[in-house]
Design an enzyme around this catalytic site. Structure first.
Site, PDB file in Angstrom:
ATOM      1  CE  LYS A  26      -3.680  -0.662   2.248  1.00  0.00           C
ATOM      2  NZ  LYS A  26      -4.269  -0.900   3.753  1.00  0.00           N
ATOM      3  NE  ARG A  96      -5.373   3.277   3.434  1.00  0.00           N
ATOM      4  CZ  ARG A  96      -5.355   3.428   2.188  1.00  0.00           C
ATOM      5  NH1 ARG A  96      -4.706   4.474   1.726  1.00  0.00           N
ATOM      6  NH2 ARG A  96      -5.923   2.603   1.585  1.00  0.00           N
ATOM      7  N   GLY A 105      -8.488  -7.494   4.340  1.00  0.00           N
ATOM      8  CA  GLY A 105      -9.145  -7.347   5.548  1.00  0.00           C
ATOM      9  C   GLY A 105      -8.456  -8.117   6.616  1.00  0.00           C
ATOM     10  CG  MET A 107      -3.460  -6.585  10.214  1.00  0.00           C
ATOM     11  SD  MET A 107      -1.519  -6.727   9.766  1.00  0.00           S
ATOM     12  CE  MET A 107      -1.324  -6.950   8.025  1.00  0.00           C
ATOM     13  NE  ARG A 340      -5.795  -5.113  -3.161  1.00  0.00           N
ATOM     14  CZ  ARG A 340      -6.271  -4.829  -1.798  1.00  0.00           C
ATOM     15  NH1 ARG A 340      -5.676  -4.648  -1.023  1.00  0.00           N
ATOM     16  NH2 ARG A 340      -7.646  -5.230  -2.091  1.00  0.00           N
ATOM     17  CG  HIS A 458     -14.368 -10.918   4.079  1.00  0.00           C
ATOM     18  ND1 HIS A 458     -14.631 -12.368   4.549  1.00  0.00           N
ATOM     19  CD2 HIS A 458     -13.184 -10.995   4.642  1.00  0.00           C
ATOM     20  CE1 HIS A 458     -13.574 -13.018   5.017  1.00  0.00           C
ATOM     21  NE2 HIS A 458     -12.367 -12.076   5.131  1.00  0.00           N
ATOM     22  CB  SER A 766       9.403 -44.525 -11.725  1.00  0.00           C
ATOM     23  OG  SER A 766       8.366 -43.742 -11.169  1.00  0.00           O
ATOM     24  CB  CYS A 833       5.145 -42.444 -10.254  1.00  0.00           C
ATOM     25  SG  CYS A 833       5.700 -43.618  -9.343  1.00  0.00           S
ATOM     26  CE1 TYR A 853       7.609 -40.491 -15.277  1.00  0.00           C
ATOM     27  CE2 TYR A 853       9.860 -41.089 -16.459  1.00  0.00           C
ATOM     28  CZ  TYR A 853       8.705 -41.482 -15.743  1.00  0.00           C
ATOM     29  OH  TYR A 853       8.718 -42.617 -15.378  1.00  0.00           O
TER      30      TYR A 853
HETATM   31  P1  ADP Z   1      -7.845  -2.308   3.494  1.00  0.00           P
HETATM   32  O1  ADP Z   1      -6.219  -2.962   3.408  1.00  0.00           O
HETATM   33  O2  ADP Z   1      -8.442  -3.304   4.413  1.00  0.00           O
HETATM   34  O3  ADP Z   1      -8.289  -2.071   2.285  1.00  0.00           O
HETATM   35  P2  ADP Z   1      -7.422   0.191   3.978  1.00  0.00           P
HETATM   36  O4  ADP Z   1      -6.340   0.751   4.478  1.00  0.00           O
HETATM   37  O5  ADP Z   1      -7.115   0.180   2.225  1.00  0.00           O
HETATM   38  O6  ADP Z   1      -7.723  -0.996   4.319  1.00  0.00           O
HETATM   39  O7  ADP Z   1      -8.557   1.191   4.241  1.00  0.00           O
HETATM   40  C1  ADP Z   1      -9.897   0.880   4.453  1.00  0.00           C
HETATM   41  C2  ADP Z   1     -10.713   1.796   3.752  1.00  0.00           C
HETATM   42  O8  ADP Z   1     -10.753   3.134   4.038  1.00  0.00           O
HETATM   43  C3  ADP Z   1     -10.810   1.881   2.343  1.00  0.00           C
HETATM   44  O9  ADP Z   1     -11.994   1.825   1.471  1.00  0.00           O
HETATM   45  C4  ADP Z   1      -9.844   3.229   2.088  1.00  0.00           C
HETATM   46  O10 ADP Z   1     -10.121   3.633   0.836  1.00  0.00           O
HETATM   47  C5  ADP Z   1     -10.463   4.097   3.099  1.00  0.00           C
HETATM   48  N1  ADP Z   1      -9.129   5.035   3.348  1.00  0.00           N
HETATM   49  C6  ADP Z   1      -8.176   4.744   3.993  1.00  0.00           C
HETATM   50  N2  ADP Z   1      -7.462   5.944   4.166  1.00  0.00           N
HETATM   51  C7  ADP Z   1      -8.249   6.970   3.800  1.00  0.00           C
HETATM   52  C8  ADP Z   1      -8.135   8.101   3.780  1.00  0.00           C
HETATM   53  N3  ADP Z   1      -6.929   8.894   4.065  1.00  0.00           N
HETATM   54  N4  ADP Z   1      -9.052   9.109   3.364  1.00  0.00           N
HETATM   55  C9  ADP Z   1     -10.489   8.755   2.946  1.00  0.00           C
HETATM   56  N5  ADP Z   1     -10.450   7.263   2.945  1.00  0.00           N
HETATM   57  C10 ADP Z   1      -9.477   6.414   3.428  1.00  0.00           C
HETATM   58 MG    MG Z   2      -7.887  -1.027   1.074  1.00  0.00          MG
HETATM   59 MG    MG Z   3     -10.174  -3.563   5.684  1.00  0.00          MG
END
Ligand code: ADP
Ligand code: MG
Ligand code: MG
Length: 885
Positions: A26, A96, A105, A107, A340, A458, A766, A833, A853
């Protein structure tokens, strides 16, 4: 002091995409996007190295880290022209997480950090948007409470749901300012009750605690499970991104969304995504309201849409891969918040890889490297039989979240899914929505069904990653966890009832539906062709009957590496003759019984040879201990006695005689042929006669006769003499000849050690890595399941050595066996095998140690072909690197 914090945005960033290891995916991509001049809110990334130090330091932040953070926060304030904690013009941030490998999802994120009562009041004055300010605040308390302080999420959910119910609000957005204020009050109370402290009003305290919590979450149970399930290893930890907030919840001109540069389900080159207006952060993925499709945005806000399209085009070109992006619109202005490489289904991965080669974005080699061989499994898996599906009772329709088809019994929670699956039941995990705690249960289920959430929920994301069939967001389903019931209009289903889901169409049916094999797409064939161009390893199949051989051929098998002759013994009436042979008291009556078997075996081999055409076919002589062919229970013994017209006592006596304390180390393999040469004589005769018969239809058959369980060269020379003698007799009788080979399995450790001696007799080896693993590790194949699972869980063995070849131990014997074998026979042909022949990392090993093989079950043939290609490409790349040095 070492640098741990890297600034991004507002001019040149200190990081870039290539620094993923240090900044997490990220952070590195946020830096890269802002370097590309894209609208990314500024911020800074605390490195994964700092996380590693945090753990080395007994969960304490490294010295000096917070000073560095403070300095970067100052810089952020000056870029944003706002001040953290200053009510007059406040800077709010998100905290984040993000490691080098994306872990959806796993962390959690805290948004709107920096808020307190005072700041909220000031924010209201400044924005004139009271609703927004209170909405941001209640979200912040909830996220901070949940993520940082472990206040049960349900406590907050409960308050929110109660409120909505009382004021008859359908969605969060229907709540009034006063409702939100009241929620904040209740949130604060529950926070205090659970944590025994007041909600921290000092923004700096909020930040320090959040950074600690993100680092702490690296080793929470969910994260560990995810890493384990996805085989993610060798990472330092997670990075922490502190980023200026932009707001999608400022009203109807604001919003937030998730999008993919191509369709992650099908791979179609079409912009794809979902968004919600007046929403924040996870709202889209959490399924709070049903999101709108991105094409709607093109009508509702042409300007933002066009800008977004140009962003995704640039990002895809730049990264040369399908991108998964997050964006937020704040009062009509677009911000990019994440990009990503997008997770995708196998079908989509294939299509994207092949398309991108055509579009000249990537090379064929890159296309091959991008596909996880294990993922191919998904494409080969069954779909519903179209006719059966047409006739099935359709009860509802949801989103086609992850393709494939599944039939199973309904269970309502992850725990039951695991338990039922352990008992061998096929289950459909049926949930309102899923969350990371459900991962092991999702993994155990045959399919996943949810009543809430979109294509990026999710459930959908995780199921696609697992290659598991999933139908999401079936709004008509009324799921009652307590009563363990689902109601759809007038239909009610309960736990244990059968349900069927089609993840490619989103349709849900009651009852079981017949499934059919997968059809291979043009892209699949193209990619496999490319794989065949670069791989050096041959790929054969383990097949005993023509039907399996044909399946394997369709998947590209180049021969049979293992035909287990005894599997044919159970077909139809032949078991009678087999049992006669076993009961025989002397060689003569044994030979008489064998004479009955001869034409049957010959016909089996003819079928196999015909199916395989000119391709090599390795046939293994009888292997299992004889007791496997006689019944162990009274009733069946009586029946056997009646059929064979012998007294039941005789049968019982024979069964007792055949009983062994440790049959896997007992009278089996070549040991049977040494005791009863007439058995292998009959089998050899059947093989060679079948080959001669098939040769008449101009098929150049090339049989390879394989002697199992050899551990001493005397064993192989004894058997070989019997085989050779028989072959010459057949040739003489039939007045013809054909090429053949005689070789052995290497599955007893001793054979690997004296492989040079054995190779003098054997034209091919084999490696039977199932038995070799059993005997090398001393793990009974039949009993080890009980404790090996625990071994793996406790980290004693990284992987079950019966699934993934133990390269460190068993692998050394394999390597030694090949080396020593080729020392006395230079052109010794070598294959494998065991089960490992279709497991990607083991296939790579086989390539490295110079096998000719691998042989695996029919459905794994494509996996082995791709894995073999990847092994060849890796080797080439290593060599290139070596030369450069
Ligand atoms: P995950 O890794 O679970 O996707 P993120 O860190 O990407 O978690 O964030 C979760 C949500 O919060 C995402 O929808 C992201 O776009 C939003 N978000 C994160 N940082 C900001 C920010 N600075 N301003 C607005 N929305 C944010
Ligand atoms: Mg995200
Ligand atoms: Mg999340």
């Amino acid at each position: 002091m070492a640098k741990h914090v890297y600034f991004f945005g507002g001019g040149k960033s200190e990081g870039k995409a290539a620094m993923k290891g240090l900044l997490g995916g990220k952070g590195a991509n946020l830096a890269e996007m802002s370097n590309l001049g894209m609208p990314v809110p500024a911020g800074f990334t605390i490195s994964t190295k700092a996380c590693e130090l945090y753990y080395q330091n007994k969960k304490k932040l490294p010295k000096g880290l917070m000073e560095e953070v403070r300095a970067n926060l100052k810089k952020l304030e000056s870029v944003m022209k706002a001040k953290f904690g200053d009510p007059g013009n406040t800077l709010l941030v998100s905290v984040r997480s993000g490691s080098a490998v994306s872990m959806p999802g796993m962390m959690d994120t805290v948004l709107n950090l920096g808020l307190n009562e005072e700041v909220v009041d000031a924010l209201i004055v400044r924005t004139g948007n009271e609703r927004f300010a209170w909405d941001a605040y209640r979200r912040f308390i909830q996220m901070f409470g949940d993520v940082v302080m472990n206040v049960p999420r349900n406590d907050f959910e409960h308050i929110l749901e109660e409120k909505k119910r009382r004021v008859k609000a359908r969605f969060d957005t229907d709540l009034s300012i006063n409702d939100l204020k009241d929620i904040v009050k209740q949130y604060n109370a529950i926070y205090k009750k659970r944590t025994r402290e007041n909600f921290p009003s000092d923004p700096w305290q909020q930040l320090v605690k959040s950074i600690n919590a993100v680092f702490g979450s690296w080793n929470n149970e969910r994260a560990i499970t995810y890493r384990k399930l996805n085989d993610i290893k060798g990472l330092l930890g997670t990075a922490v991104n502190v980023q200026a907030m932009v707001f999608g919840n400022m009203g109807e001109k604001s919003g937030t969304g998730v999008c993919f540069s191509r369709n992650p389900s099908t791979g179609e080159n079409k912009f794809y995504g979902e968004y919600l207006m007046n929403a924040q952060g996870e709202d889209v993925v959490a399924g709070i309201r049903t999101p709108l499709s991105i094409t709607t945005l093109s009508r509702k806000n042409k300007k933002v849409y066009t800008e977004l399209v140009s962003m995704k085009d640039r990002l895809e070109k730049h990264y040369r891969d399908m991108q998964d992006m997050e964006f937020t619109i704040q009062e009509g202005r677009l911000y990019m918040l994440q990009t990503r490489a997008g997770k995708r289904t196998a079908a989509s991965a294939l299509k994207i890889a092949v398309d991108m080669v055509k579009e000249k974005l990537i090379s064929k080699e890159e296309a091959l490297m991008r596909i996880d061989p294990g993922q191919l499994d998904q494409l080969l898996h069954p779909t519903f039989d179209p006719r059966a599906e047409k006739g099935a009772a359709r009860i509802a329709k949801g989103l086609p979240a992850s393709p494939g088809a599944a039939t199973g019994k309904i269970v309502f929670n992850a725990h039951d899914a695991e338990e039922w699956a352990d008992r061998g039941e096929k289950v459909i995990l049926t949930r309102i929505e899923t969350s990371p705690e459900d991962i092991s249960g999702m993994n155990a289920a045959a399919g996943i069904l949810t009543s809430r959430g979109g294509m990026t929920s999710h459930a959908a994301v995780v199921a696609r990653g697992m290659g598991k069939c999933c139908v999401a967001g079936v709004g008509e389903l009324n799921i009652d966890y307590k009563a363990k019931k689902i109601a759809v209009r007038d239909v009610t289903l309960k736990e244990g009832d059968y349900i069927s889901i089609n993840g490619s169409t989103g349709t849900v049916y009651t009852g079981q539906i017949k499934t059919v094999e997968a059809k291979l797409s043009g892209d699949f064939l193209t990619l496999m062709k490319w794989a065949d161009e670069v791989r050096r390893l041959g790929v054969r199949t383990n097949a005993d009957i023509p039907r399996d051989a044909q399946t394997a051929l369709r998947f590209g098998a180049e021969g049979i590496g293992l035909c287990r002759t005894e599997h044919m013994f159970f077909e139809g009436d032949r078991i009678i003759s087999v049992r006669k042979m076993i009961l025989a008291e002397d060689t003569k009556s044994r030979e008489a019984a064998l004479k009955e078997l001869l034409p049957l075996q010959r016909k089996d081999f003819e079928g196999l040879f015909k199916a395989m055409g000119h391709r090599p076919v390795t046939i293994r002589l009888i292997d299992p201990p004889l007791h496997e062919f006689v019944p162990q229970d009274d009733a069946s013994q009586k029946e056997m006695a009646e059929v064979l017209k012998v007294p039941v006592e005789k049968v019982k006596a024979k069964v007792a005689e055949l009983h062994e304390i440790n049959p896997m180390l007992g009278h089996r393999g070549c040991r049977l042929g040494i005791t009863y040469p007439e058995i292998i004589r009959m089998q050899t005769q059947a093989i060679i006669e079948a080959a001669i018969n098939v040769k008449k239809s101009r098929i150049k058959v090339h049989p390879e006769i394989m002697i199992p369980l050899v551990g001493e060269s005397g064993e192989i020379s004894f058997c070989k003499e019997v085989i050779e003698e028989t072959i010459q007799e057949v040739f003489k009788k039939k007045k013809t000849k054909l090429p053949y080979m005689i070789g052995t399995m290497i599955e007893v450790p001793r054979a690997a050690v004296i492989a040079d001696e054995i190779a003098k007799q054997a034209q091919f080896f084999s490696f039977g890595t199932n038995d070799l693993t059993q005997m090398t590790c001393g793990f009974s194949r039949d009993d080890a399941g009980r404790f090996l699972k625990e071994y793996v869980e406790k980290g004693i063995f990284e992987k079950d050595p019966f699934q993934v070849l133990d390269q460190e131990g068993v692998g050394q014997l394999v390597e030694m066996g090949i080396k020593r074998g080729r020392a006395t026979r230079k052109n010794l042909k070598v294959g494998i095998c065991g089960e490992h022949g279709g497991e990607p990392s083991s296939v790579e090993f086989c390539h490295r140690v110079g096998m000719d093989y691998v042989s695996c079950s029919p459905f794994r043939v494509p996996i082995a072909r791709l894995a073999a290609a990847q092994a060849a490409i890796k080797e080439k790349r290593m060599k290139r690197k070596g030369r450069k040095k």
